[in-house]
Design a protein around this motif. Structure first.
Motif, PDB file in Angstrom:
ATOM      1  N   ILE A  88       0.845  -1.183   0.000  1.00 10.69           N
ATOM      2  CA  ILE A  88       0.000   0.000   0.000  1.00 10.69           C
ATOM      3  C   ILE A  88       0.886   1.240   0.000  1.00 10.69           C
ATOM      4  O   ILE A  88       1.863   1.317   0.751  1.00 10.69           O
ATOM      5  N   ASP A  89       0.566   2.172  -0.876  1.00 12.54           N
ATOM      6  CA  ASP A  89       1.291   3.440  -0.982  1.00 12.54           C
ATOM      7  C   ASP A  89       0.416   4.495  -0.314  1.00 12.54           C
ATOM      8  O   ASP A  89      -0.616   4.902  -0.849  1.00 12.54           O
ATOM      9  N   VAL A  90       0.831   4.937   0.865  1.00 14.72           N
ATOM     10  CA  VAL A  90       0.027   5.848   1.682  1.00 14.72           C
ATOM     11  C   VAL A  90       0.365   7.300   1.359  1.00 14.72           C
ATOM     12  O   VAL A  90       1.517   7.711   1.447  1.00 14.72           O
ATOM     13  N   GLY A  91      -0.668   8.065   0.983  1.00  6.28           N
ATOM     14  CA  GLY A  91      -0.445   9.443   0.556  1.00  6.28           C
ATOM     15  C   GLY A  91       0.227   9.488  -0.797  1.00  6.28           C
ATOM     16  O   GLY A  91       1.174  10.234  -1.022  1.00  6.28           O
ATOM     17  N   THR A  92      -0.283   8.693  -1.726  1.00  4.93           N
ATOM     18  CA  THR A  92       0.382   8.469  -3.017  1.00  4.93           C
ATOM     19  C   THR A  92       0.436   9.689  -3.924  1.00  4.93           C
ATOM     20  O   THR A  92       1.292   9.779  -4.795  1.00  4.93           O
ATOM     21  N   ARG A 141      -8.500   9.228   3.931  1.00  4.83           N
ATOM     22  CA  ARG A 141      -7.420   9.765   4.756  1.00  4.83           C
ATOM     23  C   ARG A 141      -6.706   8.571   5.384  1.00  4.83           C
ATOM     24  O   ARG A 141      -7.327   7.538   5.667  1.00  4.83           O
ATOM     25  N   ALA A 142      -5.434   8.710   5.628  1.00  5.39           N
ATOM     26  CA  ALA A 142      -4.652   7.592   6.158  1.00  5.39           C
ATOM     27  C   ALA A 142      -5.198   7.104   7.494  1.00  5.39           C
ATOM     28  O   ALA A 142      -5.329   5.894   7.721  1.00  5.39           O
ATOM     29  N   GLU A 143      -5.551   8.036   8.383  1.00  4.22           N
ATOM     30  CA  GLU A 143      -6.007   7.628   9.714  1.00  4.22           C
ATOM     31  C   GLU A 143      -7.357   6.910   9.659  1.00  4.22           C
ATOM     32  O   GLU A 143      -7.657   6.075  10.514  1.00  4.22           O
ATOM     33  N   ASP A 144      -8.166   7.213   8.651  1.00  5.72           N
ATOM     34  CA  ASP A 144      -9.438   6.512   8.477  1.00  5.72           C
ATOM     35  C   ASP A 144      -9.223   5.144   7.827  1.00  5.72           C
ATOM     36  O   ASP A 144      -9.794   4.136   8.255  1.00  5.72           O
ATOM     37  N   GLY A 145      -8.382   5.109   6.788  1.00  9.07           N
ATOM     38  CA  GLY A 145      -8.100   3.854   6.109  1.00  9.07           C
ATOM     39  C   GLY A 145      -7.468   2.829   7.030  1.00  9.07           C
ATOM     40  O   GLY A 145      -7.757   1.629   6.950  1.00  9.07           O
ATOM     41  N   ALA A 146      -6.629   3.299   7.951  1.00  8.10           N
ATOM     42  CA  ALA A 146      -5.937   2.384   8.860  1.00  8.10           C
ATOM     43  C   ALA A 146      -6.872   1.768   9.889  1.00  8.10           C
ATOM     44  O   ALA A 146      -6.512   0.804  10.568  1.00  8.10           O
ATOM     45  N   ARG A 147      -8.081   2.304  10.005  1.00  7.60           N
ATOM     46  CA  ARG A 147      -9.089   1.728  10.902  1.00  7.60           C
ATOM     47  C   ARG A 147     -10.120   0.891  10.157  1.00  7.60           C
ATOM     48  O   ARG A 147     -11.024   0.315  10.762  1.00  7.60           O
ATOM     49  N   GLU A 153      -3.653  -3.799   8.843  1.00  6.24           N
ATOM     50  CA  GLU A 153      -2.754  -4.939   8.983  1.00  6.24           C
ATOM     51  C   GLU A 153      -2.986  -5.982   7.895  1.00  6.24           C
ATOM     52  O   GLU A 153      -2.960  -7.186   8.137  1.00  6.24           O
ATOM     53  N   GLY A 154      -3.161  -5.470   6.654  1.00  7.61           N
ATOM     54  CA  GLY A 154      -3.442  -6.354   5.538  1.00  7.61           C
ATOM     55  C   GLY A 154      -2.370  -6.397   4.463  1.00  7.61           C
ATOM     56  O   GLY A 154      -2.549  -7.057   3.441  1.00  7.61           O
ATOM     57  N   TYR A 172       0.669   7.017  10.940  1.00 11.29           N
ATOM     58  CA  TYR A 172      -0.266   6.949   9.822  1.00 11.29           C
ATOM     59  C   TYR A 172      -0.181   5.612   9.085  1.00 11.29           C
ATOM     60  O   TYR A 172      -1.183   5.098   8.586  1.00 11.29           O
ATOM     61  N   THR A 173       1.008   5.053   8.996  1.00 10.90           N
ATOM     62  CA  THR A 173       1.285   4.003   8.022  1.00 10.90           C
ATOM     63  C   THR A 173       1.469   2.603   8.586  1.00 10.90           C
ATOM     64  O   THR A 173       0.996   1.622   8.004  1.00 10.90           O
ATOM     65  N   LEU A 174       2.135   2.459   9.725  1.00  9.64           N
ATOM     66  CA  LEU A 174       2.434   1.118  10.249  1.00  9.64           C
ATOM     67  C   LEU A 174       1.177   0.290  10.547  1.00  9.64           C
ATOM     68  O   LEU A 174       1.213  -0.937  10.395  1.00  9.64           O
ATOM     69  N   PRO A 175       0.051   0.902  10.936  1.00  6.64           N
ATOM     70  CA  PRO A 175      -1.154   0.092  11.167  1.00  6.64           C
ATOM     71  C   PRO A 175      -1.643  -0.683   9.938  1.00  6.64           C
ATOM     72  O   PRO A 175      -2.369  -1.667  10.075  1.00  6.64           O
ATOM     73  N   PHE A 176      -1.238  -0.267   8.740  1.00  5.55           N
ATOM     74  CA  PHE A 176      -1.637  -0.986   7.525  1.00  5.55           C
ATOM     75  C   PHE A 176      -0.850  -2.284   7.340  1.00  5.55           C
ATOM     76  O   PHE A 176      -1.255  -3.152   6.566  1.00  5.55           O
TER      77      PHE A 176
END
Length: 251
Positions: A88-92, A141-147, A153-154, A172-176
């Motif tokens: 996943i590219d966060v904030g691409t 948004r990253a914080e929404d996507g990560a929830r 964690e996918g 922002y990113t490690l939760p993914f």
């Protein structure tokens, strides 16, 4: 029928850059990068995607830089050749580094995440025009996507070239990232101070610093470091916090 673009991109310099990085792309891949460049420059006339439009500068600072991860971190290259590897590219933004990495590694399963809907619509156009499969663009948004349970964690890898403090970027990113996977932050060459400041946040979010390979982009004095953060445990459900809190009170 494919759209017609009239901006000619000289691939000679890009080929030199990638050769210097020991990265190989077939002619079809170069054609995809050429079309991608044309689409970015054309769309940039009506939407702010990048301040870099000069061919040679674009080839170096967007394409070569995005792809340089493959040169600096061989384990990523090995994993990305597998159909089972996801990223996943966060904030691409305009699709960097996710789309160039997808072109180099066609089997890589890529998700592009961005908070601006019109950028996501553009990314969808690029994906269709280039005939890419195994890649999707998501508006969030990253914080929404990560929830989001379908994203949290996918992924084997999360990457980001976003300009942000490493503590903030990690939250922002490690939760993914799934346990055993890695978050890779594209950073400038001098990051020792930033790394020290982020050590507590990395541990609190379930990660540990694995390594930090670096290189200098070809024919330039531009240094690039890749902060490799290994996901060693599940991220607490407390994170990520709300965007305003993350930026105002970094872990």
């Amino acid at each position: 029928m494919k759209a017609c673009y009239f901006i000619m991109f000289d691939m000679k310099k890009l080929k030199e850059y990638l050769s210097a990085l020991s990265v190989t792309i077939d002619e079809a891949g170069f054609e995809q990068l050429n079309t991608y460049y044309e689409m970015v420059v054309e769309k940039n006339k009506v939407m702010n995607l990048t301040a870099i439009t000069d061919e040679e500068e674009f080839a170096l600072k967007h394409f070569a830089d995005s792809i340089s991860l493959a040169s600096a971190y061989p384990k990523f290259t090995e994993d990305a050749l597998s159909e089972k590897c996801s990223l996943i590219d966060v904030g691409t933004g305009a699709g960097f580094p996710g789309i160039p990495l997808k072109i180099v590694f066609p089997k890589l399963n890529v998700t592009l995440l961005d908070s601006l809907q019109k950028r996501v619509r553009f990314l969808d156009e690029v994906i269709t025009e280039l005939g890419l499969t195994g890649i999707t663009a998501i508006h969030s948004r990253a914080e929404d996507g990560a929830r989001d349970s379908s994203l949290r964690e996918g992924f084997d890898y999360a990457v980001s070239r976003a300009v942000a403090n490493l503590s903030v970027l990690t939250e922002y990113t490690l939760p993914f990232v799934k346990k055993g996977g890695s978050f890779i932050a594209y950073k400038s060459s001098d990051i020792s101070e930033e790394l020290n400041a982020a050590s507590g946040a990395i541990k609190k979010l379930g990660g540990e610093l694995s390594e930090c390979p670096s290189l200098t982009l070809p024919d330039s004095d531009i240094g690039r470091s890749f902060v490799i953060i290994k996901k060693t445990s599940v991220t607490s459900k407390r994170y990520p916090r709300k965007a305003g809190v993350i930026k105002k009170e970094p872990l």
